[in-house]
Design a protein around this motif. Structure first.
Motif, PDB file in Angstrom:
ATOM      1  N   GLY A 121       0.795  -1.224   0.000  1.00  0.00           N
ATOM      2  CA  GLY A 121       0.000   0.000   0.000  1.00  0.00           C
ATOM      3  C   GLY A 121       0.827   1.272   0.000  1.00  0.00           C
ATOM      4  N   GLY A 150      -6.192   3.099  -5.118  1.00  0.00           N
ATOM      5  CA  GLY A 150      -5.692   2.738  -3.799  1.00  0.00           C
ATOM      6  C   GLY A 150      -5.343   3.960  -2.976  1.00  0.00           C
ATOM      7  N   TYR A 153      -3.574   0.533   2.012  1.00  0.00           N
ATOM      8  CA  TYR A 153      -4.650  -0.273   1.420  1.00  0.00           C
ATOM      9  C   TYR A 153      -4.101  -0.976   0.172  1.00  0.00           C
ATOM     10  CZ  TYR A 153      -8.446   1.469   4.347  1.00  0.00           C
ATOM     11  OH  TYR A 153      -9.267   1.739   5.407  1.00  0.00           O
ATOM     12  N   HIS A 172      -3.674  -2.009  -3.388  1.00  0.00           N
ATOM     13  CA  HIS A 172      -4.001  -1.296  -4.618  1.00  0.00           C
ATOM     14  C   HIS A 172      -4.585  -2.256  -5.664  1.00  0.00           C
ATOM     15  CE1 HIS A 172      -1.974   1.823  -2.564  1.00  0.00           C
ATOM     16  NE2 HIS A 172      -1.824   2.608  -3.624  1.00  0.00           N
TER      17      HIS A 172
END
Length: 399
Positions: free
Chosen positions: A333, A348, A352, A354
């Motif tokens: 992320g 993304g 988090y 992507h």
């Protein structure tokens, strides 16, 4: 003294005898002795009731321009060779053709051409309009000047894998010039060969445009053929139906195959159209461009079938058969991939996982290079289950 001064100091008969003694051949596709070329041109000139002339150029089919380096580095030598040919032919008309894509070279050589009374034009040679003229390859013109400088040595000009142009002895083997260790195919001039044919000499290989490329398993023959045909279509004058329509159809079929829409009948159609073009077109544009496709389907038919039947590019080059995805287990992320994506198709946010939008992705691969975690994968196989919404790093589970 210059080559031209040495030549015009002799009678035409003495000039012809010196050329004959040198064994100089036309460097273009018709490998006849230069003296025979003079004889045939002057005979045609009388039959057509035209004034003699000399026209120098690359082969019309030459889209690489590799051999223009000879003109670029020694323009005076080429001009003197053209002028010596005109002296032999008794011609006032002297024309030098330069490809349209070489506008800068056109301006560079104009002063030298004007010095020798040579007209410089851009574009292809019109074979019909040039009937009765002595047609010379640019290399032939340079070599003709060397004959009268007593420096001529027979050889083949070669650029290996896009490197500097070099002159190799005719007996030099391809394997002596290039590393054949990982070779899948040899691209020599307008032809393809198999790796085991690397023991051929450069003269046997007919490297007519100076191009010698060694293709590895990571390079796609279908894709390379499509690129060459695209370049030929762009350069073609389009005046001859067989050439214009033939190139269009050959290129269309190769492009369809690389984009996953190929059909098995394209292989036989390529052979049929290509063979017709080699005998039905008046200049090298149609005759030689078609050979690129012909040799490709003859020697690498299995690679074509893999594209068509299995929907797979063995080299992993054709983007229609390639998938790029982000491995959710490896993604950290960091956002580096999203920052570098030229299509802005990676979704993304920090910490988090992507995701790549396949619809917009052109599979350029820049994101792969940017990912230090090695989370972005290029594959020609199946793509595993991936997140369909933003998910925190380490929280994605396959169900």
């Amino acid at each position: 003294m210059s080559a031209l001064e040495n030549a015009v100091g002799l009678s035409k008969e003495q000039v012809i005898e010196k050329i004959k003694a040198s064994g100089l051949q036309e460097y273009g596709l018709c490998r006849e002795t230069l003296t025979r070329r003079f004889e045939n041109a002057l005979k045609e000139c009388r039959e057509e009731e035209k004034e003699p002339g000399v026209v120098a150029a690359l082969n019309n089919a030459d889209t690489s321009g590799v051999l223009l380096e000879i003109l670029r580095s020694e323009p005076e030598k080429v001009m003197e060779g053209i002028s010596i040919a005109a002296y032999v032919a008794g011609a006032d008309k002297k024309v030098l053709h330069i490809p349209e894509y070489e506008a800068q070279l056109f301006e560079t050589v104009k002063p030298a051409a004007e010095k020798y009374g040579i007209e410089v034009v851009t574009g292809l040679v019109n074979i019909r309009e040039s009937k009765g003229c002595v047609l010379l390859h640019l290399v032939t013109a340079a070599q003709l000047a060397e004959v009268f400088l007593d420096t001529y040595e027979k050889g083949i000009y070669v650029s290996v894998n896009g490197g500097n142009l070099q002159k190799a002895a005719c007996s030099t083997k391809i394997s002596d010039l290039a590393d054949m260790g990982e070779a899948k195919a040899i691209q020599a001039g307008y032809r393809y060969y198999l790796p085991e044919q690397g023991e051929m000499t450069v003269e046997e290989a007919r490297i007519d445009n100076g191009v010698l490329n060694i293709l590895s398993e990571k390079e796609c023959v279908v894709c390379e053929t499509e690129k060459q045909l695209a370049a030929s279509r762009k350069q073609s004058c389009g005046k001859c139906v067989f050439c214009r329509e033939g190139l269009l159809q050959l290129h269309h079929m190769q492009k369809e195959i690389t984009e996953g829409r190929g059909k098995m009948e394209f292989i036989d159609l390529t052979k049929e159209i290509g063979e017709a073009m080699t005998i039905s077109t008046p200049c090298t544009m149609g005759q030689e461009s078609s050979k690129t496709a012909l040799w490709a389907v003859e020697l690498f038919e299995e690679e074509y079938k893999s594209h068509i039947k299995k929907k797979n590019c063995p080299a992993g080059v054709c983007s229609s058969f390639v998938n790029i995805y982000i491995n959710p287990s490896a993604c950290e992320g960091c956002g580096e991939c999203a920052d570098i994506c030229p299509k802005d198709c990676i979704e993304g946010k920090p910490k988090y996982i992507h995701m790549i939008d396949d619809f917009d992705c052109d599979k350029c691969g820049k994101c792969i290079d940017a990912c230090d975690a090695g989370a972005i994968i290029r594959t020609t196989g199946k793509v595993p289950k991936l997140p369909n919404r933003l998910t925190k790093v380490g929280k994605f589970k396959k169900h």
